[in-house]
Scaffold this motif. Sequence first.
Motif, PDB file in Angstrom:
ATOM      1  N   GLU A   1       0.818  -1.217   0.000  1.00  0.00           N
ATOM      2  CA  GLU A   1       0.000   0.000   0.000  1.00  0.00           C
ATOM      3  C   GLU A   1       0.847   1.260   0.000  1.00  0.00           C
ATOM      4  O   GLU A   1       1.602   1.502   0.938  1.00  0.00           O
ATOM      5  CB  GLU A   1      -0.939  -0.011   1.220  1.00  0.00           C
ATOM      6  CG  GLU A   1      -1.970  -1.117   1.100  1.00  0.00           C
ATOM      7  CD  GLU A   1      -2.904  -1.187   2.303  1.00  0.00           C
ATOM      8  OE1 GLU A   1      -2.603  -0.564   3.345  1.00  0.00           O
ATOM      9  OE2 GLU A   1      -3.936  -1.870   2.184  1.00  0.00           O
ATOM     10  N   GLY A   2       0.724   2.052  -1.055  1.00  0.00           N
ATOM     11  CA  GLY A   2       1.380   3.352  -1.101  1.00  0.00           C
ATOM     12  C   GLY A   2       2.818   3.344  -1.578  1.00  0.00           C
ATOM     13  O   GLY A   2       3.606   4.210  -1.188  1.00  0.00           O
ATOM     14  N   SER A   3       3.177   2.403  -2.448  1.00  0.00           N
ATOM     15  CA  SER A   3       4.562   2.375  -2.932  1.00  0.00           C
ATOM     16  C   SER A   3       4.770   3.440  -4.002  1.00  0.00           C
ATOM     17  O   SER A   3       3.822   3.884  -4.664  1.00  0.00           O
ATOM     18  CB  SER A   3       4.904   1.008  -3.518  1.00  0.00           C
ATOM     19  OG  SER A   3       4.175   0.783  -4.708  1.00  0.00           O
ATOM     20  N   LEU A   4       6.023   3.833  -4.192  1.00  0.00           N
ATOM     21  CA  LEU A   4       6.372   4.812  -5.217  1.00  0.00           C
ATOM     22  C   LEU A   4       5.857   4.369  -6.579  1.00  0.00           C
ATOM     23  O   LEU A   4       5.302   5.165  -7.339  1.00  0.00           O
ATOM     24  CB  LEU A   4       7.900   5.000  -5.245  1.00  0.00           C
ATOM     25  CG  LEU A   4       8.440   5.928  -6.338  1.00  0.00           C
ATOM     26  CD1 LEU A   4       7.869   7.321  -6.205  1.00  0.00           C
ATOM     27  CD2 LEU A   4       9.965   5.960  -6.303  1.00  0.00           C
ATOM     28  N   GLU A   5       6.027   3.092  -6.876  1.00  0.00           N
ATOM     29  CA  GLU A   5       5.599   2.575  -8.178  1.00  0.00           C
ATOM     30  C   GLU A   5       4.092   2.742  -8.397  1.00  0.00           C
ATOM     31  O   GLU A   5       3.646   2.960  -9.528  1.00  0.00           O
ATOM     32  CB  GLU A   5       5.995   1.096  -8.305  1.00  0.00           C
ATOM     33  CG  GLU A   5       5.683   0.482  -9.647  1.00  0.00           C
ATOM     34  CD  GLU A   5       6.410  -0.847  -9.877  1.00  0.00           C
ATOM     35  OE1 GLU A   5       7.618  -0.812 -10.170  1.00  0.00           O
ATOM     36  OE2 GLU A   5       5.788  -1.913  -9.737  1.00  0.00           O
ATOM     37  N   ALA A   6       3.329   2.645  -7.319  1.00  0.00           N
ATOM     38  CA  ALA A   6       1.869   2.780  -7.436  1.00  0.00           C
ATOM     39  C   ALA A   6       1.462   4.183  -7.891  1.00  0.00           C
ATOM     40  O   ALA A   6       0.354   4.385  -8.382  1.00  0.00           O
ATOM     41  CB  ALA A   6       1.196   2.437  -6.110  1.00  0.00           C
ATOM     42  N   TYR A   7       2.368   5.155  -7.730  1.00  0.00           N
ATOM     43  CA  TYR A   7       2.055   6.536  -8.118  1.00  0.00           C
ATOM     44  C   TYR A   7       2.878   7.019  -9.318  1.00  0.00           C
ATOM     45  O   TYR A   7       2.352   7.688 -10.197  1.00  0.00           O
ATOM     46  CB  TYR A   7       2.306   7.489  -6.943  1.00  0.00           C
ATOM     47  CG  TYR A   7       1.424   7.215  -5.746  1.00  0.00           C
ATOM     48  CD1 TYR A   7       0.101   7.662  -5.727  1.00  0.00           C
ATOM     49  CD2 TYR A   7       1.889   6.484  -4.662  1.00  0.00           C
ATOM     50  CE1 TYR A   7      -0.726   7.390  -4.643  1.00  0.00           C
ATOM     51  CE2 TYR A   7       1.068   6.208  -3.576  1.00  0.00           C
ATOM     52  CZ  TYR A   7      -0.236   6.665  -3.563  1.00  0.00           C
ATOM     53  OH  TYR A   7      -1.055   6.394  -2.502  1.00  0.00           O
ATOM     54  N   ALA A   8       4.166   6.695  -9.333  1.00  0.00           N
ATOM     55  CA  ALA A   8       5.054   7.374 -10.287  1.00  0.00           C
ATOM     56  C   ALA A   8       5.361   6.567 -11.539  1.00  0.00           C
ATOM     57  O   ALA A   8       6.062   7.047 -12.423  1.00  0.00           O
ATOM     58  CB  ALA A   8       6.358   7.765  -9.588  1.00  0.00           C
ATOM     59  N   SER A   9       4.853   5.350 -11.647  1.00  0.00           N
ATOM     60  CA  SER A   9       5.020   4.585 -12.881  1.00  0.00           C
ATOM     61  C   SER A   9       3.964   5.040 -13.887  1.00  0.00           C
ATOM     62  O   SER A   9       2.996   5.713 -13.528  1.00  0.00           O
ATOM     63  CB  SER A   9       4.843   3.100 -12.590  1.00  0.00           C
ATOM     64  OG  SER A   9       3.520   2.852 -12.143  1.00  0.00           O
ATOM     65  N   ALA A  10       4.132   4.639 -15.138  1.00  0.00           N
ATOM     66  CA  ALA A  10       3.120   4.937 -16.157  1.00  0.00           C
ATOM     67  C   ALA A  10       1.773   4.347 -15.733  1.00  0.00           C
ATOM     68  O   ALA A  10       0.728   4.994 -15.895  1.00  0.00           O
ATOM     69  CB  ALA A  10       3.565   4.358 -17.497  1.00  0.00           C
ATOM     70  N   THR A  11       1.824   3.163 -15.168  1.00  0.00           N
ATOM     71  CA  THR A  11       0.602   2.513 -14.685  1.00  0.00           C
ATOM     72  C   THR A  11      -0.055   3.348 -13.593  1.00  0.00           C
ATOM     73  O   THR A  11      -1.276   3.549 -13.588  1.00  0.00           O
ATOM     74  CB  THR A  11       0.957   1.113 -14.124  1.00  0.00           C
ATOM     75  OG1 THR A  11       1.950   0.516 -14.962  1.00  0.00           O
ATOM     76  CG2 THR A  11      -0.266   0.230 -14.017  1.00  0.00           C
ATOM     77  N   GLY A  12       0.743   3.835 -12.676  1.00  0.00           N
ATOM     78  CA  GLY A  12       0.226   4.652 -11.583  1.00  0.00           C
ATOM     79  C   GLY A  12      -0.354   5.965 -12.072  1.00  0.00           C
ATOM     80  O   GLY A  12      -1.399   6.424 -11.592  1.00  0.00           O
ATOM     81  N   ILE A  13       0.308   6.563 -13.045  1.00  0.00           N
ATOM     82  CA  ILE A  13      -0.175   7.835 -13.597  1.00  0.00           C
ATOM     83  C   ILE A  13      -1.540   7.635 -14.254  1.00  0.00           C
ATOM     84  O   ILE A  13      -2.443   8.473 -14.099  1.00  0.00           O
ATOM     85  CB  ILE A  13       0.850   8.408 -14.600  1.00  0.00           C
ATOM     86  CG1 ILE A  13       2.101   8.864 -13.833  1.00  0.00           C
ATOM     87  CG2 ILE A  13       0.260   9.577 -15.390  1.00  0.00           C
ATOM     88  CD1 ILE A  13       3.262   9.273 -14.710  1.00  0.00           C
ATOM     89  N   ALA A  14      -1.718   6.526 -14.965  1.00  0.00           N
ATOM     90  CA  ALA A  14      -3.010   6.247 -15.598  1.00  0.00           C
ATOM     91  C   ALA A  14      -4.106   6.118 -14.533  1.00  0.00           C
ATOM     92  O   ALA A  14      -5.222   6.625 -14.705  1.00  0.00           O
ATOM     93  CB  ALA A  14      -2.920   4.975 -16.438  1.00  0.00           C
ATOM     94  N   ILE A  15      -3.784   5.480 -13.427  1.00  0.00           N
ATOM     95  CA  ILE A  15      -4.771   5.333 -12.341  1.00  0.00           C
ATOM     96  C   ILE A  15      -5.148   6.713 -11.780  1.00  0.00           C
ATOM     97  O   ILE A  15      -6.322   7.037 -11.600  1.00  0.00           O
ATOM     98  CB  ILE A  15      -4.213   4.424 -11.212  1.00  0.00           C
ATOM     99  CG1 ILE A  15      -4.013   3.002 -11.729  1.00  0.00           C
ATOM    100  CG2 ILE A  15      -5.147   4.437  -9.999  1.00  0.00           C
ATOM    101  CD1 ILE A  15      -3.285   2.079 -10.766  1.00  0.00           C
TER     102      ILE A  15
END
Lengths: 322, 322
Positions: B186-200
């Motif tokens: 929950e709340g990892s950098l990848e969850a926000y700053a990856s392309a996947t995270g940005i789409a979310i």
Amino acid sequence: MSLIDLSKHVALGIDIGGTNTKFGVVNHRGEVLEKGNLRTDEYEKVEDFIDALYEKVHPLIEKFGKEKNFDGIGVGAPNGNYYKGTIEQAPNLPWKGVVPFGEMMTAKFGMPCTVTNDANAAAFGEMLFGAARGMKDFIMITLGTGVGSGIVASGKLIYGHDGFAGELGHTIVKPGGRKHWSTGSEGSLEAYASATGIAITAKKMRAEFAESMLNQYPEEEINSKTVHECALKGDPIAIEVFRYTGQKLGEALANFVMFSSPEAILLFGGVIKAGDFILKPAKLHMERNLLPIFRNKVKLVFSELDEADAAILGASALVWEK
Amino acid sequence: MSLIDLSKHVALGIDIGGTNTKFGVVNHRGEVLEKGNLRTDEYEKVEDFIDALYEKVHPLIEKFGKEKNFDGIGVGAPNGNYYKGTIEQAPNLPWKGVVPFGEMMTAKFGMPCTVTNDANAAAFGEMLFGAARGMKDFIMITLGTGVGSGIVASGKLIYGHDGFAGELGHTIVKPGGRKHWSTGSEGSLEAYASATGIAITAKKMRAEFAESMLNQYPEEEINSKTVHECALKGDPIAIEVFRYTGQKLGEALANFVMFSSPEAILLFGGVIKAGDFILKPAKLHMERNLLPIFRNKVKLVFSELDEADAAILGASALVWEK
């Protein structure tokens, strides 16, 4: 062929703290042959501190210098900089700005002086003579009035490009969280897991729960020691203070592990007297936040050395490393 | 006295990605003498992948082997382990479990094979031939489908005790935050700053603001590229998507800086095409969360090399380093 007789070589290790400074004459085996100390906070001017230190230390140099080689001085100090030999903007020391401590020591004592961060010195001491003996990758965390750290990777201390690496106490564990009393940052590890942070947590929690034993103490006696006493008596609020502290610590440790993948994390300092009250939740939340490849691998261990001893040993060993 | 003629030595560098694998024959100067690629995701069995790779690469080895020394193979792969030569539990690769990739390659190709993490390989390539030339302390962050990282301290890659150091994409930037689609954390950098995270983030924000240009696209076209298009046209919601991403990235970077105090942080990968939309808030929030001793010191720079090229160069250079 000439062999160096290591038993004839000694160095002076110094651990400078906000209140006290401790020093020792150390040999290559990590034996402290003689110890001493003086107050740090009595000397507003660093020159006066060095003069007072000289008064205490010079007789030892004379004494040991007769039959041994006195190779130099190693210093561990808050915000000590290995590359520059300086002590820079240390918030807990009376000397402000950038102090060229190593140079001043060399001028006074007439021998080389190596300076590093106090936590780095302690980590180095642990690696050579303590719980991290034989380890090449570990992180040392000091949970005292503040939270300090020393990081070892591939057998070397991590200094960073400017000598200031390893300020893990100031990493943010809760963005927008508790404001730090000195740095002003919000949600740093130190704001929660230091003795100071624990006292703040305890004061908040006891205010919410009138039934807590913590309410039997006057405000100024609320600290990690009294919280520990209440926890031992089974006070659920005191136990919750440590659980919460351990959770924040564990969350931070998980991030550190995913950075440098250490074999162990060594914990040091007064706060660890709380033992399992902090260690168990720390371990739980560390494991919970780790990627599976890191789980159940990292040892969480307590230091084997007294903190100042570790720093003295590590600081003196730096003399020979450099 | 015998001098080695470096110009006569070449190595094969391989960058294994989830979709494509790229390889190149590289010399000591970092010149890619010949390149090629194959699909990774077409080979469910790693044996078949290695066979297909051999078909493509063997002619090159024959060709260059006539006049040069072919010294070995270096591989960068997700979850590649430098110490063991394995690829372990890589979520984006078709081969599950622990794959003894290095051994299998050596058996097939008859030459030594070094394996490391793809981000480590790219960082090593940047250090030798790219934007980090001459730097001894830096961190490389890849912002692509996922978030990868390679950490260099004192001129050496940080591997940790088990070879898995540098999983910075999985450090937690917001405890209890967004659940990761694959790791569950929950709340990892990848969850926000990856392309996947940005789409979310973009899908969430456009649902809240009907007036956003982002609502002109069908769901499956919402990605960092379309968000960038809208941001360039001045859509405040698209700009806010990147600002929020940059904030989370910057908060994470501050923690990394206080760990290893790098001279620079190198950013790589598709997401950085958003440029200042991400970089400015990242820089702002990084500086804001740093202790004063670290402020305005760390360069935030974009990579100079293509990501696969960097990994190929770094992987091949590992052959000679080891």
